[in-house]
Design a protein around this motif. Structure first.
Motif, PDB file in Angstrom:
ATOM      1  N   GLU A  38       0.836  -1.201   0.000  1.00 55.56           N
ATOM      2  CA  GLU A  38       0.000   0.000   0.000  1.00 55.56           C
ATOM      3  C   GLU A  38       0.869   1.249   0.000  1.00 55.56           C
ATOM      4  N   CYS A  39       0.409   2.259  -0.725  1.00 54.30           N
ATOM      5  CA  CYS A  39       1.083   3.559  -0.670  1.00 54.30           C
ATOM      6  C   CYS A  39       0.427   4.367   0.456  1.00 54.30           C
ATOM      7  N   GLU A  40       0.808   5.622   0.574  1.00 57.97           N
ATOM      8  CA  GLU A  40       0.281   6.457   1.657  1.00 57.97           C
ATOM      9  C   GLU A  40      -1.243   6.506   1.689  1.00 57.97           C
TER      10      GLU A  40
ATOM     11  N   LEU B 177      -3.200  -2.373  -2.935  1.00 53.46           N
ATOM     12  CA  LEU B 177      -1.746  -2.579  -2.933  1.00 53.46           C
ATOM     13  C   LEU B 177      -1.195  -2.469  -4.352  1.00 53.46           C
ATOM     14  N   HIS B 178      -0.291  -1.507  -4.586  1.00 52.37           N
ATOM     15  CA  HIS B 178       0.324  -1.369  -5.909  1.00 52.37           C
ATOM     16  C   HIS B 178       1.200  -2.587  -6.176  1.00 52.37           C
ATOM     17  N   LEU B 179       0.984  -3.172  -7.337  1.00 56.34           N
ATOM     18  CA  LEU B 179       1.793  -4.318  -7.744  1.00 56.34           C
ATOM     19  C   LEU B 179       2.804  -3.826  -8.775  1.00 56.34           C
TER      20      LEU B 179
ATOM     21  N   HIS C 147      -7.828   5.033 -10.743  1.00 57.47           N
ATOM     22  CA  HIS C 147      -6.463   5.512 -10.520  1.00 57.47           C
ATOM     23  C   HIS C 147      -6.244   5.811  -9.055  1.00 57.47           C
ATOM     24  N   CYS C 148      -5.043   5.577  -8.595  1.00 58.69           N
ATOM     25  CA  CYS C 148      -4.709   5.897  -7.202  1.00 58.69           C
ATOM     26  C   CYS C 148      -4.340   7.377  -7.133  1.00 58.69           C
ATOM     27  N   PRO C 149      -4.796   8.064  -6.081  1.00 62.89           N
ATOM     28  CA  PRO C 149      -4.464   9.490  -5.956  1.00 62.89           C
ATOM     29  C   PRO C 149      -2.957   9.766  -5.930  1.00 62.89           C
ATOM     30  N   CYS C 150      -2.128   8.782  -5.628  1.00 64.86           N
ATOM     31  CA  CYS C 150      -0.680   9.024  -5.564  1.00 64.86           C
ATOM     32  C   CYS C 150      -0.097   9.224  -6.959  1.00 64.86           C
ATOM     33  N   GLY C 151      -0.819   8.791  -7.991  1.00 62.27           N
ATOM     34  CA  GLY C 151      -0.352   8.977  -9.357  1.00 62.27           C
ATOM     35  C   GLY C 151       0.453   7.814  -9.909  1.00 62.27           C
TER      36      GLY C 151
HETATM   37 ZN    ZN Z   1      -1.025   4.878  -4.638  1.00 61.16          ZN
END
Ligand code: ZN
Ligand code: ADP
Length: 472
Positions: free
Chosen positions: A286-288, A293-295, A348-352
Motif C-alpha cells: 500500500e502507498c500512503e 496494494l500497488h503491484l 487511478h490511485c491518488p498518488c499517481g
Molecule cells: Zn497509490
C-alpha cells in the motif's frame, strides 16, 4: 543497447552491472510531479510510467523471460507442448493466456533445481517458502535478481512515506523465510537505520523500540497485536515509543485488524503482500493512500483467474491470483498459481502511480473451510470479531465432528476487565459474538470466551485454525 529504454538502468540477458546503477536514486523525496506536487517515489521513471510504455516494456520482458525459461527442461517441455519454441512466437501480452499454468506441485516436483535457468555458479542465494501448506518450494537468485528485488522493496517503503530518517525494526524471521532479508535489504537501500531484530523475544523487541526510538516496524499483524498486549507486562508506555508506521503482512488479515493495530499503537499500518515464489516481500504494497496494494508491473504480470475454469476474470472480480515474473534471471516462473484470492482494483490511485492495485488478500483458496456445506473463510470470522470492542487481540477457530455434523468453535480472548463482571454479562456477550458471527458467515458457532494471553501465540504466521474433524 538496453532492452528497456524506460528503465534507468535496464537489465540485459545476463546480469548487467547497470542494474545496480538503476537503483541508486539520489534523493527519493525530491521528486517533482508534473503538477508541481512533491510525491516521494524511489524510481519515478518506472513508478509513474505511462501505461502504454509500461505494457511495451512488459512484452519485451516477457519475451526475455520466455527465453530464460526455455533454458530449463521443465519449461522447454511445457512450452513446446503448446507450440511455443521461440520467445518471438508470443505476439502480444494477451497471448500469455495461452500458456500453461505453473503450480506449487510443479515446483515441488522440480525440487531442488529443476527450475534453475542458469548455471549454479551464477546464483548467490536461495530462499524457500515457509511450507505452510506442505513441502517448501525453492527459488534461486543471481546477484542481479537480489538487486532488482531490493529495488522493489525500496519502492514500497518510500511509497508509504517512510524515509532515510526513519529507524526501522524488522521483526520477521531472518533466514530461509523471505520476510527478514527481503525487507532488510530494501530498508538499507532506502538508507534507514535498520535494526535486524528478527522474530520473537517480545521483551527485547520493546526494549529495542524504546532505546533506539524505532519509527517504523515490520511484523505479522498477529504478532503486532501480541506486542501490544505485552506493553503493560513489560512496563512500557506507548508514549515512550516513537512508532509512526508498521508494515504488516505474511498472513491474511482484515481491515478491522488493521484498524485495531492503528488505534492501539496510534500509528498507520500498511499492508505488504509477497510470496517466496515471487521473491518475497516487495510484490505489492500500500502507498500512503492505503487504497489497495500497488503491484510492480515492470517486475510481475498479474492475472486474476476463476480457480475452477482457469479463465481470466475481469477487473474487480474476485478470483485466484496468477503471477509471472518479468525480471528474474535464475528462476523465471510463468503463470504461477498462488492460490491467493483477491481482485484487481479499478481506477487511478491518488498518488499517481500507474501500477495497478490489488485488493487486500482474502486468504488462500485452500484456507476455505466447509462447515456443514457452507463455505467459510477464516478472514470473515476475524473481520467480525475485530469489529467488537470487547474482543481482545487473539482468537482460535476449531472444527470438530459431532455425529454427522460439523461443529465450529470460536475461542476469543476478551478484555481482562470483562471477567470481573457477573456470569449473565459474560453469557450475554457470548451470545452477541455468536450472533455477529452467524450473520457474517451464515453458520452459528459455539463461542468460548478466553482471558487475555491464554491462547497460543505465534512469532511468525499465526495458526488460526485447528481442524479436528477426521479426514476421510
Ligand atoms: Zn497509490
Ligand atoms: P508459504 O506459502 O509456505 O506460507 P511464504 O512465506 O512464501 O510461504 O508465504 C506467502 C503467502 O503468505 C502468500 O501466498 C499468502 O498466502 C500469504 N501472505 C503474504 N502476505 C500477505 C498479506 N499481506 N495478506 C494476506 N496473505 C498474505
Amino acid at each position: 543497447m538496453l532492452p528497456f529504454p524506460g528503465a534507468p538502468g535496464g537489465f540485459g540477458s545476463c546480469d548487467h552491472p547497470s542494474a545496480v546503477a538503476a537503483i541508486t536514486n539520489p534523493d527519493p523525496n525530491d521528486n517533482e510531479k508534473g503538477d508541481g506536487m512533491k510525491v516521494p517515489a524511489w524510481n519515478p521513471a518506472i513508478e509513474f510510467m505511462e501505461r502504454e510504455a509500461l505494457e511495451r516494456q512488459q512484452l519485451a520482458s516477457l519475451r526475455k523471460t520466455l527465453e530464460w525459461a526455455l533454458e530449463t527442461s521443465f519449461y522447454r517441455r511445457r512450452l513446446t507442448e503448446v507450440g511455443l519454441t521461440h520467445p518471438e512466437d508470443l505476439a502480444s501480452l494477451r497471448d500469455l493466456r495461452n500458456l500453461p499454468f505453473t503450480t506449487k506441485e510443479d515446483l515441488r516436483a522440480a525440487y531442488p533445481d529443476g527450475l534453475l535457468a542458469v548455471d549454479r555458479e551464477q546464483v548467490v542465494r536461495l530462499h524457500t517458502s515457509s511450507g505452510t501448506t506442505g513441502m517448501p518450494t525453492v527459488i534461486y537468485h543471481t546477484q542481479g535478481d537480489i538487486d532488482r528485488w531490493t529495488e522493489l522493496v525500496a519502492r514500497c517503503i518510500v511509497a508509504t512515506g517512510a524515509t532515510a530518517r526513519d529507524v526501522f525494526q524488522n521483526m520477521t524471521g531472518y533466514g530461509l523465510f523471505t520476510g527478514g532479508l527481503g525487507l532488510h535489504y530494501g530498508a538499507e537501500r532506502v538508507g534507514m537505520l535498520v535494526i535486524p531484530a528478527s522474530s520473537g523475544n517480545t521483551g527485547r523487541q520493546l526494549q529495542l523500540m524504546k532505546h533506539f526510538q524505532t519509527t517504523v516496524l515490520h511484523a505479522t499483524p498477529s504478532y503486532l497485536l501480541h506486542l501490544h498486549s505485552a506493553l503493560a507486562e513489560e512496563d512500557v508506555a506507548r508514549e515512550q515509543l516513537g512508532l509512526r508506521k508498521a508494515f504488516i503482512g505474511a498472513e491474511p488479515h482484515s481491515e478491522q485488524t488493521r484498524h485495531k493495530i492503528e488505534t492501539l499503537f496510534g500509528i498507520k499500518a500498511y499492508n505488504s503482500y509477497g510470496l517466496s515464489e515471487m521473491n518475497g516481500p516487495g510484490v505489492a504494497f500500500e502507498c500512503e493512500h492505503q487504497a489497495g496494494l500497488h503491484l510492480w508491473e515492470d517486475a510481475f504480470i498479474l492475472e486474476v483467474i476463476d480457480p475452477q475454469t482457469g479463465q481470466t476474470l475481469p477487473e474487480e472480480e474476485t478470483g485466484e491470483i496468477v503471477m509471472t515474473t518479468l525480471q528474474r534471471r535464475a528462476t523465471p516462473l510463468l503463470r504461477y498459481r498462488t492460490r491467493d484470492l483477491s481482485r484487481l482494483v479499478g481506477g487511478h490511485c491518488p498518488c499517481g502511480r500507474t501500477h495497478r492495485r490489488v485488493a487486500r488478500i482474502l486468504g488462500r483458496s485452500d484456507d476455505m473451510l466447509i462447515v456443514n456445506g457452507v463455505n467459510v473463510f477464516p478472514s470473515q470470522i476475524e473481520g467480525a470479531l475485530m469489529k467488537m470492542p470487547e474482543v481482545g487481540t487473539n482468537y482460535l477457530i476449531q472444527l470438530e465432528k459431532r455425529g454427522a455434523l460439523d461443529r465450529l468453535v470460536v475461542k476469543a480472548e476478551i478484555r481482562a476487565h470483562l471477567f470481573a463482571g457477573d456470569r449473565e454479562t459474560l453469557s450475554a456477550l457470548r451470545g452477541r459474538i455468536s450472533e455477529r458471527l452467524r450473520s457474517a458467515i451464515l453458520v452459528k458457532p459455539v463461542v468460548e470466551l478466553r482471558e487475555p494471553g491464554s491462547l497460543p501465540v505465534s512469532e511468525g504466521k499465526a495458526q488460526r485454525v485447528v481442524d479436528l474433524r477426521p479426514a476421510f
